[in-house]
Design an enzyme around this catalytic site. Structure first.
Site, PDB file in Angstrom:
ATOM      1  CG  HIS A  65      -0.284   0.017   2.656  1.00  0.00           C
ATOM      2  ND1 HIS A  65       0.299  -1.167   3.112  1.00  0.00           N
ATOM      3  CD2 HIS A  65       0.252   1.039   3.395  1.00  0.00           C
ATOM      4  CE1 HIS A  65       0.872  -0.893   4.296  1.00  0.00           C
ATOM      5  NE2 HIS A  65       0.971   0.399   4.306  1.00  0.00           N
ATOM      6  CB  CYS A 203       2.346   2.063  10.168  1.00  0.00           C
ATOM      7  SG  CYS A 203       1.006   2.402   9.085  1.00  0.00           S
TER       8      CYS A 203
END
Length: 691
Positions: A65, A203
């Site tokens: 991603h 993250c």
């Protein structure tokens, strides 16, 4: 709003056998639907994210991603692989692969929907249904939430947002925290009140791992009978936990790969600080660990250890942590070097070297005079350079001790500048400041005074100690060492200077942005970070920049003259490498080095060493710390300087072509020139550093 996933974005028979090929196959579907405008550009962003941290998860899941400027709308493509694709998960290949694409400026609503998918992936019934689904339309409906998995008991439906989940849990915990009839937890789970944990997950991209870690921790908390509330600091922003919830918590878990925002809120509690993947893969172990710390009374006196202090991996040695601390300071210092150095260089270019004697622009500035503008740029650059040592020291201390280290670090760095201890003094001041703060934080203090520790006590004591050591104890020896190094550089000539240029060239090309490269670059910029740098210092800066330009330029040349030796993706990367190399961005060669390190890196080192040596022998000088060919007018002996770069570029390109031409074809491998692997680019090529 268009649906994020349709049947056209589903491939239930994904045949790719590598993560790069899988990403390409799914991305091509997005391109066909008009959701991605540039296939290779988007895949480069996916690869850059993958280079930061593998996106494989336990349970056979891969979630490549990224956020990318080439994405027109938030999109999701799903592929199911019979043979499995290795995305770096500890338990083996992934058979369920989700390619998540978000625009660079995606709005919160879209990002929270993607975040909900990440939470659903922690539901075993959801993943089992995906493995059993028979047609793309049903798979897309299942992922969208139009169809629920059979007998699903998931507590995090796809339609919910992460903020809603946090808000509900926080409200429940706040009620428990303010319930006057609830007895306080004794920390061992033996009281009527459950053990309470607050957690933060984050993250680098803030789309997937953040929310998967939150879901995993919440599920593990329920199984352990623990009251666990998570604050997800994702791309869609974050809702701060209620201060009452934090105050009532018995312990804290940080599962993150980027700095926790407002970390001081959690000070004074037993804390476990790990990477985000640990929150996904071993949540029960983290809960057990933090409960053990609570039982033993282990608390953090200030902010919890930073990711830089942790060193990232369990058992990492002091040498690795020291390198990370130093690189923390260097990374914050470099923008000051670039801005200040370029402004000073432009001042010299416009007004000549006598501009350093110009009066203050506050006293004399004429809008229509070129010399006034040159003096303005020179003086602004000089002010920026004045921050170099304090910023270096302050952020070394920050890397060690987080925010409490900033004050003693900056003060120690300013003292180093005042006593002419230079960069050596800044390094020492930063390390001392961080060490002093860490030592103070280990002292057990009464709970009543913990609140003033980060604001008053730690800055006061640590600054006094660092100031005493820098002024009275170590400042003078360090200043003498700095002067000795400067005198040595000024005395370099002949073969010694050429050997130094070759050595710096080797270092610049060894790891193309890693620690060795940064050491060489910092050494060079330290020499010119004064108002009147020596001729030797400017020669060193010129040699370092020239050598750093060689690898990407050489790869660009090699892909041009022998394109058949490279994949289609590498040939495309070669076009970009022309610009990156000319701009002194060494990272432009990383895709090539990652794909073929044994041929590319040694060849780059040879060319870099030759260029560095030639630059020194030609007597080329450079006052600007960055800029590539765009600062050629500021270079002394520019024609010979460009020849040195061209020679190194040709040598490296020739070596790469020869070595690649000698290799034997690998059975089943990708033929030269065929589309295939995507080499991972550098994690960050936006900073103006060949580092």
């Amino acid at each position: 709003m268009s649906e994020m996933i349709t049947a056209d974005l589903v491939d239930l028979d994904l045949s790719a056998d590598t993560k790069e090929a899988a990403a390409r196959a799914l991305a091509e579907r997005m391109v066909a639907q008009g959701r991605v405008t540039d296939l290779d550009g988007f895949l480069a962003d996916v690869a850059a994210r993958e280079a930061q941290m593998p996106t494989g998860l336990d349970g056979g899941i891969g979630i490549p991603h990224c956020r990318s400027a080439y994405v027109t709308e938030p999109s999701l493509a799903f592929g199911r692989s019979a043979g499995g694709v290795d995305f770096g998960a500890p338990d083996g290949p992934a058979d369920l692969i989700f390619l998540i694409a978000a625009p660079a400026g995606a709005d919160d609503a879209h990002l929270t929907i993607l975040s909900s998918l990440a939470r659903q992936l922690m539901n075993a019934e959801f993943t089992s249904a995906l493995r059993a689904v028979g047609d793309p339309e049903s798979a897309a409906a299942l992922i969208r939430g139009d169809e629920a998995p059979a007998a699903s008991t998931s507590e995090a439906p796809a339609a919910s947002t992460s903020e809603d989940s946090v808000a509900v849990s926080a409200a429940a915990s706040a009620d428990a925290a303010t319930d006057s009839t609830a007895p306080a937890s004794d920390g061992d789970g033996g009281s009527d009140s459950p053990f309470r944990i607050v957690a933060v997950t984050s993250c680098p991209t803030g789309i997937a791992h953040t929310y998967m870690a939150a879901e995993s921790l919440e599920n593990a908390g329920r199984e352990a009978g623990v009251d666990l509330v998570v604050e997800t600091q994702g791309s869609a922003g974050f809702t701060r936990l209620d201060p009452a919830v934090i105050a009532a918590a018995d312990a804290v878990i940080f599962a993150h790969d980027v700095p926790v925002r407002d970390k001081d809120r959690f000070a004074g509690k037993p804390t476990v600080d790990v990477g985000v993947k640990a929150g996904i893969n071993r949540p029960a172990e983290l809960i057990s660990e933090v409960r053990g710390k609570a039982e033993r009374g282990e608390v953090t006196g200030g902010a919890a250890p930073t990711p830089v202090e942790r060193g990232g991996e369990e058992g990492e040695g002091y040498g690795s942590m020291l390198r990370k601390w130093l690189m923390s300071g260097v990374s914050y210092m470099v923008p000051f070097v670039a801005a200040g150095g370029l402004l000073i260089a432009l001042g010299f270019a416009i007004g000549g070297y006598e501009i350093k004697s110009a009066p203050s622009v506050m006293q004399h500035f004429v809008w229509t005079q070129t010399d006034s503008w040159a003096a303005l740029m020179f003086q602004i650059g000089g002010v920026a350079f004045g921050f170099l040592v304090p910023v270096l020291a302050g952020y070394i201390a920050y890397g060690m001790a987080d925010r409490p280290g900033l004050v003693p670090g900056f003060v120690g760095g300013m003292i180093a500048s005042t006593i002419n201890a230079g960069f050596l003094g800044g390094l020492a001041a930063g390390l001392i400041a961080g060490g002093v703060v860490l030592a103070i934080q280990k002292v057990k203090i009464p709970k009543a005074v913990r609140g003033i520790m980060p604001v008053v006590v730690i800055p006061l004591i640590s600054t006094a100690i660092v100031g005493f050591l820098m002024f009275v104890v170590i400042g003078k020896p360090i200043a003498s060492a700095q002067k000795g190094m400067t005198d040595w550089l000024n005395g370099l000539s002949g073969s010694n200077a050429i050997l130094l240029g070759a050595l710096l060239g080797l270092m610049m090309c060894f790891d193309l942005g890693g620690p060795v490269n940064k050491v060489a670059y910092t050494f060079a910029t330290a020499g010119i970070a004064v108002s009147n740098p020596s001729d030797s210092a400017m020669k060193i800066m010129a040699a370092v920049m020239a050598a750093g330009m060689v690898p990407p330029l050489a790869m660009a040349l090699a892909t041009t003259v022998r394109g058949r030796l490279f994949t289609e993706t590498e040939r495309e990367n070669g076009k970009a490498a022309w610009v990156l190399g000319a701009s002194f961005i060494s990272e432009g060669a990383i895709p090539f080095a990652a794909a073929d390190p044994l041929r590319v890196i040694p060849s780059s080192m040879v060319g870099g060493a030759i260029t560095g040596a030639l630059s020194m022998s030609f007597g080329a000088t450079l006052r600007a710390p960055h800029g590539g060919i765009f600062v050629v007018p500021l270079i002394g002996n520019p024609f010979l300087y460009l020849i040195a770069i061209a020679v190194g570029m040709c040598v490296t390109a020739a070596l790469v072509v020869v070595l690649k031409g000698m290799r034997k074809p690998v059975a089943g491998g990708t033929a030269p020139g065929a589309p295939g692997d995507i080499a991972a680019p550098a994690a960050d090529t936006k900073q103006p550093v060949a580092a």
